[in-house]
Design a protein around this motif. Structure first.
Motif, PDB file in Angstrom:
ATOM      1  N   THR A 208     -28.188  60.773  -8.907  1.00 31.10           N
ATOM      2  CA  THR A 208     -29.467  61.101  -8.509  1.00 31.10           C
ATOM      3  C   THR A 208     -30.052  60.191  -7.528  1.00 31.10           C
ATOM      4  OG1 THR A 208     -30.266  60.074 -10.436  1.00 31.10           O
ATOM      5  CG2 THR A 208     -30.021  62.494 -10.696  1.00 31.10           C
ATOM      6  N   GLY A 209     -29.118  59.488  -6.814  1.00 36.20           N
ATOM      7  CA  GLY A 209     -29.451  58.738  -5.688  1.00 36.20           C
ATOM      8  C   GLY A 209     -30.336  57.415  -5.908  1.00 36.20           C
ATOM      9  N   PHE A 210     -30.159  56.801  -7.349  1.00 35.41           N
ATOM     10  CA  PHE A 210     -30.852  55.523  -7.441  1.00 35.41           C
ATOM     11  C   PHE A 210     -29.915  54.687  -7.526  1.00 35.41           C
ATOM     12  CE2 PHE A 210     -33.504  58.906  -9.451  1.00 35.41           C
ATOM     13  CZ  PHE A 210     -34.959  58.652  -8.516  1.00 35.41           C
ATOM     14  N   LYS A 211     -30.378  53.269  -7.650  1.00 36.80           N
ATOM     15  CA  LYS A 211     -29.491  52.156  -7.678  1.00 36.80           C
ATOM     16  C   LYS A 211     -28.896  51.919  -8.896  1.00 36.80           C
ATOM     17  CE  LYS A 211     -29.603  48.373  -3.955  1.00 36.80           C
ATOM     18  NZ  LYS A 211     -30.146  47.359  -3.721  1.00 36.80           N
ATOM     19  N   VAL A 212     -27.607  51.651  -9.075  1.00 36.57           N
ATOM     20  CA  VAL A 212     -27.037  51.600 -10.591  1.00 36.57           C
ATOM     21  C   VAL A 212     -27.510  50.065 -10.823  1.00 36.57           C
ATOM     22  CG1 VAL A 212     -24.855  50.788 -11.467  1.00 36.57           C
ATOM     23  CG2 VAL A 212     -25.183  52.987 -10.181  1.00 36.57           C
ATOM     24  N   ASN A 213     -27.657  49.905 -12.093  1.00 35.14           N
ATOM     25  CA  ASN A 213     -28.267  48.739 -12.624  1.00 35.14           C
ATOM     26  C   ASN A 213     -29.661  48.124 -12.173  1.00 35.14           C
ATOM     27  OD1 ASN A 213     -25.860  47.824 -13.669  1.00 35.14           O
ATOM     28  ND2 ASN A 213     -24.847  47.070 -12.122  1.00 35.14           N
ATOM     29  N   SER A 214     -30.331  49.040 -11.596  1.00 38.22           N
ATOM     30  CA  SER A 214     -31.709  48.964 -11.568  1.00 38.22           C
ATOM     31  C   SER A 214     -32.627  50.041 -11.519  1.00 38.22           C
ATOM     32  CB  SER A 214     -32.129  48.161 -10.225  1.00 38.22           C
ATOM     33  OG  SER A 214     -31.998  48.684  -9.012  1.00 38.22           O
ATOM     34  N   GLY A 215     -32.033  51.171 -11.034  1.00 34.33           N
ATOM     35  CA  GLY A 215     -32.708  52.532 -11.018  1.00 34.33           C
ATOM     36  C   GLY A 215     -32.680  53.290 -12.166  1.00 34.33           C
ATOM     37  N   GLU A 216     -32.061  52.977 -13.273  1.00 33.98           N
ATOM     38  CA  GLU A 216     -32.063  53.316 -14.554  1.00 33.98           C
ATOM     39  C   GLU A 216     -33.560  53.882 -14.996  1.00 33.98           C
ATOM     40  OE1 GLU A 216     -29.782  51.310 -13.658  1.00 33.98           O
ATOM     41  OE2 GLU A 216     -28.059  52.265 -14.014  1.00 33.98           O
ATOM     42  N   TYR A 217     -34.239  52.918 -14.720  1.00 34.51           N
ATOM     43  CA  TYR A 217     -35.836  52.994 -15.532  1.00 34.51           C
ATOM     44  C   TYR A 217     -36.381  54.553 -14.444  1.00 34.51           C
ATOM     45  CZ  TYR A 217     -37.832  50.224 -18.635  1.00 34.51           C
ATOM     46  OH  TYR A 217     -38.262  49.710 -19.782  1.00 34.51           O
ATOM     47  N   LYS A 218     -35.891  54.566 -13.121  1.00 39.36           N
ATOM     48  CA  LYS A 218     -36.708  55.595 -12.489  1.00 39.36           C
ATOM     49  C   LYS A 218     -36.028  56.749 -13.256  1.00 39.36           C
ATOM     50  CE  LYS A 218     -36.807  52.748  -8.277  1.00 39.36           C
ATOM     51  NZ  LYS A 218     -36.381  52.551  -6.878  1.00 39.36           N
TER      52      LYS A 218
END
Ligand SMILES: [Fe+2]
Length: 629
Positions: A208-218
């Protein structure tokens, strides 16, 4: 060395726990079994998720107890590097020849740092201590999941508990279950790599275009905007989920064993096209995918929690590992699961491994008994509210502010709380810097940006003018612990903001037929409740209960706000801009204050009004300084 079980060591014992070289490096200090300091390296280095040797964090931990590194009794690393290397090697070989390219690409890093990690670690520690490696205190290695399990159980308020670790990957285990009792945490069973709930979630984070290991929250924050229309597809194709919650992934859809991405073309075909480009437009597809993987995650966590309950009969559950930061799943386990109580390690990710590793050495290796702190309820745990980072004395704050030419006044406590409460009620956004910095990813009123949750404009003001981040992202409420059930369908304390609960029915506003037709991000603009700034589109909120015992100053501010407005809730978001680690020092706080449209900054008793500050001549724009997360 070490006394027998049941005796307390007579000599003071200082154990340093270290987590490093993977993500979120951190250090923690255990003094006679009591956690006295813990911090993540990123807060000092100002590089988010910094995975390098945590020299600054270690130095900070030592300073709190006035120790030299060579005076430590032992140093414990949170992970066994050779086990991890063995996993990588076996993974690449079993997927060969397709895995050969990424094997070659990954090898040099592992050869350089990971394979010789013990030597690298010893050299870095020796350099920090200014001694020879042979003169360092004894160095121990705990296992990755053992560190997570220890961080969850030993610091919980429970004498006995079932323990569930839900992670991306450690050495081999990705999910592990334990039984905690007194000073022991015994392993039960585990699910091994590549079958991983954390990596499954990360695959969708990537897609979904978020950063792995930090975008999980998004991704979790996006879920309420969508419909879980892909949930059956995920359960059909991507994984084989058993009734007991154990699962196997179908590896032909994933790329993380053999390639340099998380997903592949076969995965794309299932979800209607290639991954979203980072910063590209968010469409209904991403929202529906987010809702779908969230539902599947919750189902797996609930089933695992139930199985563990059937097997152990325990009434308490402890959680750790990166997936334990999924506070929506945690809320469902609390409300729908079979346990009376749950406790989640606030630093559930790898940073918390430093705390767990130190506890493994104390209880398991040194065979020291566990002590309870004698309090009841939410503050009975051993984390001290997670306020384990640096604090700053008035002289130091004054010196830092003066050095930047800041204009301030100093208020006594009563004036400070009542003035701040009034500024909040007038819809100002305030930087709130008090006491020790939090350990773990959430700001809990030590390094927070706060506002009035009743304000209709607060969510968009905070997202766009303060945090410079995606407008869909929800904000969390801090609530007086004694009033949590007045606002939320929850009785249990949630001091670490790791449980999502529904906003009470009476506070919700009815939507018109027309409003109910709205889809996705359109729903964001609707006023959904009496507390619009903290009510997510599905009427949920990520609750932090504020306790007088662990954070008296934040509690006093909430009280002052309640006296003035009748509302015992504030909006609380971390003190940083997008991509920046949470502020640590008064200097960090002032820089962040001046770069954003925050109205007031409060650093202990120092009160700063934005309008009185000299022009901010900052030639490095924060957008260049911090990489977008
Ligand atoms: Fe981990």
């Amino acid at each position: 060395m070490g006394g027998g079980r049941g005796t307390i060591a007579t000599k003071a014992s200082n154990i340093l726990g270290v987590s490093a070289y993977y993500h979120d490096s951190a250090a923690a200090l255990l003094k006679d079994g009591e956690l006295v300091a813990a911090a993540q390296e990123e807060r000092f280095s100002r590089k988010k998720h910094d995975a390098r040797f945590p020299g600054n964090a270690i130095r900070y931990c030592l300073e709190t107890e006035n120790l030299r590194l060579t005076e430590l009794d032992r140093i414990v690393f949170y992970d066994k590097p050779l086990l991890k290397f063995e996993r990588l090697l076996e993974t690449y070989l079993s997927f060969a020849p397709s895995g050969f390219r990424s094997f070659v690409a990954a090898m040099p890093i592992w050869l350089k740092e990971k394979l010789y990690l013990k030597t690298v670690l010893k050299n870095e520690l020796a350099q920090l201590a200014d001694c020879k490696p042979k003169d360092l205190p004894p160095l121990l290695f705990a296992e990755h999941h053992q560190s997570h399990a220890a961080s969850a159980f030993f610091f919980s308020p429970f004498e006995r508990a079932a323990v569930l670790c839900l992670d991306g990957v450690g050495e081999w285990a990705t999910t592990s279950t334990w039984l905690g009792s007194g000073s022991d945490v015994e392993p039960l069973w585990e699910i091994d790599f590549p079958h991983s709930l954390g990596l499954l979630y990360s695959a969708f984070t990537y897609f979904t275009g978020f950063k792995v290991n930090s975008g999980e929250y998004k991704l979790m924050g996006l879920a309420p905007y969508g419909e879980p229309k892909y949930a059956d597809l995920i359960l059909d194709k991507l994984l084989d989920l058993k009734d007991d919650g154990t699962f196997r992934l179908d590896m032909q859809y994933f790329n993380y064993c053999t390639g340099l991405t998380m997903t592949n073309a076969r995965f794309d075909a299932l979800f209607g096209g290639p991954p979203r480009k980072p910063e590209g437009e968010l469409t209904q597809r991403e929202m529906d995918i987010a809702a779908s993987i969230q539902v599947v995650t919750e189902e797996i966590v609930l089933r695992l929690a139930r199985t563990l309950h059937e097997e152990t009969g325990e009434k308490n559950l402890c959680l750790a590992g990166g997936v334990a930061l999924n506070c929506v799943a945690n809320g469902r386990v609390l409300r729908e699961g079979p346990y009376d109580n749950i406790w989640i390690q606030p630093a559930a990710g790898d940073a918390g491994g430093a705390v767990g590793a130190a506890a493994v050495a104390w209880h398991d290796y040194d065979e020291q008994p566990r002590r309870r702190n004698g309090n009841d309820g939410a503050v009975a745990d051993r984390m001290h509210g997670s306020y384990l980072g640096p604090r700053f004395a008035p002289e130091q704050i004054r010196a830092e502010l003066d050095a930047m030419g800041a204009k301030y006044s100093v208020l006594d406590d009563d004036a400070l709380f009542s003035t701040t409460a009034q500024q909040l009620a007038d819809e100002n956004v305030i930087g709130w810097f008090q006491g020790r910095m939090e350990f773990g990813p959430r700001a809990l009123g030590g390094r927070s940006i706060i506002g009035d949750p009743r304000s209709a404009k607060m969510q968009s003001v905070m997202n766009l003018k303060i945090k410079y981040r995606e407008s869909f992202r929800p904000f969390a409420p801090s609530v007086l612990s004694e009033r949590v059930s007045d606002y939320f369908e929850q009785e249990a304390p949630s001091p670490y903001m790791l449980i999502v609960a529904p906003v009470r029915e009476e506070l919700r506003l009815d939507l018109t037929d027309e409003q109910q037709q709205l889809f996705g991000i359109e729903r964001l603009k609707l006023k959904r409740s009496e507390l619009p700034a903290i009510t997510h589109v599905d009427y949920s909120a990520r609750v932090q209960t504020v306790h007088e015992e662990t954070n008296p100053r934040y509690h006093a501010l909430l009280k002052a706000f309640e006296e003035r407005t009748g509302c015992g809730v504030l909006v609380n978001t971390s003190f940083n801009v997008r991509g920046e680690p949470i502020v640590c020092t008064p200097t960090d706080a002032y820089r962040c204050f001046m770069r954003t449209e925050m109205d007031y900054l409060i650093v202990e008793n120092f009160f700063l009004d934005k309008r009185e500050q000299p022009a901010w001549d900052d030639d490095t724009s924060w957008q260049d300084e911090f990489e977008l997360d």
